[in-house]
Design an enzyme around this catalytic site. Sequence first.
Site, PDB file in Angstrom:
ATOM      1  CG  ASP A   1      -1.547   7.922 -15.544  1.00 46.59           C
ATOM      2  OD1 ASP A   1      -1.900   8.341 -14.424  1.00 46.59           O
ATOM      3  OD2 ASP A   1      -0.478   8.264 -16.093  1.00 46.59           O
TER       4      ASP A   1
ATOM      5  CD  GLU B   1      -2.154   2.747  -3.472  1.00 46.99           C
ATOM      6  OE1 GLU B   1      -3.118   3.502  -3.716  1.00 46.99           O
ATOM      7  OE2 GLU B   1      -1.825   2.434  -2.318  1.00 46.99           O
TER       8      GLU B   1
ATOM      9  CG  ASP C   1      -7.435   3.724  -3.032  1.00 45.27           C
ATOM     10  OD1 ASP C   1      -7.870   3.867  -1.873  1.00 45.27           O
ATOM     11  OD2 ASP C   1      -6.286   3.326  -3.267  1.00 45.27           O
TER      12      ASP C   1
ATOM     13  CG  HIS D   1       2.795   7.360  -2.843  1.00 43.77           C
ATOM     14  ND1 HIS D   1       1.995   6.447  -3.493  1.00 43.77           N
ATOM     15  CD2 HIS D   1       1.984   8.004  -1.970  1.00 43.77           C
ATOM     16  CE1 HIS D   1       0.763   6.535  -3.035  1.00 43.77           C
ATOM     17  NE2 HIS D   1       0.724   7.478  -2.109  1.00 43.77           N
TER      18      HIS D   1
ATOM     19  CG  ASN E   1     -10.660   7.171  -1.183  1.00 39.74           C
ATOM     20  OD1 ASN E   1     -11.082   7.024  -0.042  1.00 39.74           O
ATOM     21  ND2 ASN E   1      -9.493   6.701  -1.566  1.00 39.74           N
TER      22      ASN E   1
ATOM     23  CG  ASP F   1      -1.757   1.246   1.338  1.00 34.94           C
ATOM     24  OD1 ASP F   1      -2.571   1.479   0.430  1.00 34.94           O
ATOM     25  OD2 ASP F   1      -1.595   1.991   2.325  1.00 34.94           O
TER      26      ASP F   1
ATOM     27  CG  HIS G   1      -9.726   4.629 -12.821  1.00 29.62           C
ATOM     28  ND1 HIS G   1      -9.706   5.914 -12.302  1.00 29.62           N
ATOM     29  CD2 HIS G   1     -10.931   4.114 -12.484  1.00 29.62           C
ATOM     30  CE1 HIS G   1     -10.852   6.153 -11.688  1.00 29.62           C
ATOM     31  NE2 HIS G   1     -11.609   5.080 -11.777  1.00 29.62           N
ATOM     32  CG  HIS G   2      -6.866   8.766 -13.080  1.00 29.94           C
ATOM     33  ND1 HIS G   2      -7.652   8.117 -12.154  1.00 29.94           N
ATOM     34  CD2 HIS G   2      -5.691   9.056 -12.448  1.00 29.94           C
ATOM     35  CE1 HIS G   2      -6.993   8.013 -11.008  1.00 29.94           C
ATOM     36  NE2 HIS G   2      -5.811   8.567 -11.160  1.00 29.94           N
TER      37      HIS G   2
END
Length: 458
Positions: free
Chosen positions: A200, A175, A268, A141, A272, A138, A202-203
């Site tokens: 990217d 992730e 997410d 970053h 979210n 998870d 998905h977006h």
Amino acid sequence: GGTLDSAAERLPDLVELGVSCVELMPLQPFAGTRNWGYDGVTPRAVHEGYGGPAALQRFVDRAHALGLAVCLDVVYNHLGPEGNYLAEFGPYFTDRHHSSWGDGLDYDGPRSGPVRRLMLGAAVQWVRDFHVDALRLDATHAIQDDGPRHLVAELGSEVRAAAREAGRLVEIVAEDERNERRVLEPPPAGWGCDAVWADDLHHAIHALLTGERERFLADFGGPGELRRALAEGWTWQGEVTRHRGAPRGTDARGLAPARFVTCLQNHDQVGNRARGERIASLVPWPALYPASALVILGSGTPLLFMGEEYGETRPFQFFTSHGDADVARGVSEGRRAEFISTAADVPDPQDPATFERSRLTHRRDGRHGALREHYRRLLALRRKHLTAIAARFPEVEVDGTLVTLRREALVVRANLGPGATAGLGAWGLAVEESDRERADPVDPPHTLTTQEGSGLAP
């Protein structure tokens, strides 16, 4: 049923669908009975409400008996806000790093050795004692480590060593929102992960289908963003983005498609949202057919979010069950503040009804059954052409709402719009195989003329 044993009862359905691996969200113990799992506080334990460690072993054994691999989501960037007592026992945290709940874990200080051993031992445990086949790390970053060898790189090395000792193969999936190739490059320059979640695609699809442009979606919505995500894995590879106003990403050349985990939706991107709507509740039903084909037959290793395959329309909302009154209040107030423009409509994570609304229906009737059959046939076609799909990106053309993916043996034509274009009707889909062999036709609840040589044609 809310347990690993009851979840195991559903595994044959996934095998019949054509799924090859099932991913579990985090199982580390958390406060209360309801949680996504990212508030876990004991790195080496399994939440008792799910059945404890023996239930996880039974789940993995059942999956393996059916030919399914198991991927476990693990969290090493923070611990939950309630029940976290590690700081009482030693210098596990440091004010040099910070998380959403205060001081960050000390992975790089002069006394960080035992802290690293705790987490590395936890990762090895899932492979050695529970026989999981992959770990999804998870938010890598957010794993703050400025030491000479990043925790993720060392974790991968130790987990693979444990797997080799047992004669098994285990993969590490990160992730990481930064689009950085060092996550995938081998040590010492990189972390050596096998794959990375690549949002990217998905977006790009979501923005194009819904017209939404809030927050990070401001960087997507045009044909160029979609084309690059399909043709190269990442849309942003070092350019300045509109949302961030700063460069994002690195060059993706040389990375194989299989190393990018892509999706039409995930926990997410659904949970979210302010009200947790799934894609099936946001776009016209026929649009699910070409959109899913671009993910499954496009670029990357596709991830399906639970219920996606039959078009689940119940939401997946953010739910918790904290017992500490201050933490509970903070979570509820923080959730409303995050979506201040729609605060009145944001479900309270602490309300049991928020969890109940998120249960799956497992529908197979009518259009739900037809969509599931569509997914089954797409996955079968993917398996047939897996070598080419996993190894090479397709040639991609995007002309308005028409998207064409070309490989030597497979051509996918998908219309992501409500109007007819280039021989495809609204939300149309056609798949052509160069060997002229026809896969089973897909029959969604709308009709188009079948294309010559088409494997899948609504």
